[in-house]
Design a protein around this motif. Structure first.
Motif, PDB file in Angstrom:
ATOM      1  N   ARG A  68      36.022  35.301  50.773  1.00 22.31           N
ATOM      2  CA  ARG A  68      36.219  34.796  49.411  1.00 22.31           C
ATOM      3  C   ARG A  68      34.880  34.650  48.679  1.00 22.31           C
ATOM      4  O   ARG A  68      34.787  34.915  47.492  1.00 22.31           O
ATOM      5  N   LEU A  69      33.844  34.220  49.387  1.00 15.29           N
ATOM      6  CA  LEU A  69      32.529  34.162  48.746  1.00 15.29           C
ATOM      7  C   LEU A  69      32.056  35.553  48.346  1.00 15.29           C
ATOM      8  O   LEU A  69      31.479  35.727  47.270  1.00 15.29           O
ATOM      9  N   ASP A  70      32.331  36.533  49.177  1.00 11.15           N
ATOM     10  CA  ASP A  70      31.946  37.904  48.851  1.00 11.15           C
ATOM     11  C   ASP A  70      32.676  38.376  47.592  1.00 11.15           C
ATOM     12  O   ASP A  70      32.049  38.938  46.680  1.00 11.15           O
ATOM     13  N   ALA A  71      33.969  38.131  47.522  1.00 11.35           N
ATOM     14  CA  ALA A  71      34.739  38.513  46.328  1.00 11.35           C
ATOM     15  C   ALA A  71      34.237  37.757  45.105  1.00 11.35           C
ATOM     16  O   ALA A  71      34.113  38.322  44.005  1.00 11.35           O
ATOM     17  N   TRP A  72      33.931  36.492  45.271  1.00  6.96           N
ATOM     18  CA  TRP A  72      33.444  35.651  44.174  1.00  6.96           C
ATOM     19  C   TRP A  72      32.114  36.179  43.633  1.00  6.96           C
ATOM     20  O   TRP A  72      31.936  36.313  42.427  1.00  6.96           O
ATOM     21  N   LEU A  73      31.194  36.468  44.519  1.00  9.61           N
ATOM     22  CA  LEU A  73      29.880  36.959  44.077  1.00  9.61           C
ATOM     23  C   LEU A  73      29.967  38.347  43.471  1.00  9.61           C
ATOM     24  O   LEU A  73      29.142  38.713  42.639  1.00  9.61           O
ATOM     25  N   THR A  74      30.966  39.107  43.855  1.00  8.31           N
ATOM     26  CA  THR A  74      31.170  40.440  43.287  1.00  8.31           C
ATOM     27  C   THR A  74      31.639  40.338  41.843  1.00  8.31           C
ATOM     28  O   THR A  74      31.130  41.022  40.958  1.00  8.31           O
ATOM     29  N   ASN A  75      32.616  39.479  41.593  1.00  7.19           N
ATOM     30  CA  ASN A  75      33.166  39.338  40.240  1.00  7.19           C
ATOM     31  C   ASN A  75      33.915  38.011  40.127  1.00  7.19           C
ATOM     32  O   ASN A  75      35.119  37.945  40.391  1.00  7.19           O
ATOM     33  N   PRO A  76      33.224  36.941  39.747  1.00  4.98           N
ATOM     34  CA  PRO A  76      33.846  35.619  39.683  1.00  4.98           C
ATOM     35  C   PRO A  76      35.084  35.547  38.782  1.00  4.98           C
ATOM     36  O   PRO A  76      36.091  34.958  39.166  1.00  4.98           O
ATOM     37  N   GLN A  77      35.023  36.153  37.611  1.00 10.22           N
ATOM     38  CA  GLN A  77      36.135  36.052  36.665  1.00 10.22           C
ATOM     39  C   GLN A  77      37.374  36.808  37.145  1.00 10.22           C
ATOM     40  O   GLN A  77      38.488  36.432  36.820  1.00 10.22           O
ATOM     41  N   ALA A  78      37.201  37.866  37.928  1.00  5.86           N
ATOM     42  CA  ALA A  78      38.346  38.580  38.482  1.00  5.86           C
ATOM     43  C   ALA A  78      39.030  37.738  39.555  1.00  5.86           C
ATOM     44  O   ALA A  78      40.241  37.794  39.715  1.00  5.86           O
ATOM     45  N   MET A  79      38.243  36.952  40.259  1.00  7.89           N
ATOM     46  CA  MET A  79      38.799  36.133  41.320  1.00  7.89           C
ATOM     47  C   MET A  79      39.453  34.863  40.774  1.00  7.89           C
ATOM     48  O   MET A  79      40.528  34.483  41.214  1.00  7.89           O
ATOM     49  N   ILE A  80      38.787  34.223  39.826  1.00  5.40           N
ATOM     50  CA  ILE A  80      39.300  32.992  39.216  1.00  5.40           C
ATOM     51  C   ILE A  80      39.166  33.132  37.710  1.00  5.40           C
ATOM     52  O   ILE A  80      38.117  32.815  37.129  1.00  5.40           O
TER      53      ILE A  80
END
Length: 106
Positions: A68-80
Motif C-alpha cells: 500500500r505504501l508503494d501504491a501510495w507513493l506511486t500515485n496518492p490521489q489514485a489510491m485515496i
C-alpha cells in the motif's frame, strides 16, 4: 586524478531529500504538513495522533503495509481520492528504498 564514483542514495538520504519537508520520523518533532511516519507500517490509514487528515482519508479502511505504501507513493490521489499529497515517485527502486527505511522505524 579521477573523481570517486558517486555513492547511490540510501533510504534515509532519500527520505530526507524527498519526504522530510512534510513528514517527521519521530513523535517529538512538531507535526508538519503531513503526519509523522514513525511506525507507519501497521498503522490504520488516516489515524495518527495529532494530525488532521484530508477528507479523502475518511473512507480509508486499511492498514499501511509495503504494497500500500508503494501504491501510495506511486500515485496518492489514485489510491485515496481527495488526499492532499503532491509527491509522486515513478521509480520503483526509489520507492523501495524509502519504504525499507520506513520499515526500519517500526
Amino acid at each position: 586524478m579521477p573523481l570517486p564514483a558517486a555513492k547511490p542514495p540510501d533510504g534515509p538520504t532519500l527520505f530526507k531529500q524527498q519526504c522530510a519537508t512534510c513528514h517527521t520520523t519521530n513523535t517529538t518533532d512538531p507535526v508538519r504538513q503531513g503526519p509523522s511516519l514513525y511506525r507507519v507500517l501497521g498503522r490504520h490509514a488516516g489515524r495518527a495522533d495529532g494530525f488532521k487528515y484530508s477528507a479523502g482519508f475518511a473512507n480509508a479502511d486499511f492498514v499501511w503495509d509495503e504494497a500500500r505504501l508503494d501504491a501510495w507513493l506511486t500515485n496518492p490521489q489514485a489510491m485515496i481520492p481527495g488526499a492532499v499529497m503532491a509527491y509522486r515517485q515513478a521509480k520503483p527502486e526509489t520507492r523501495a528504498m524509502i519504504i525499507a527505511y520506513l520499515k526500519e522505524l517500526n
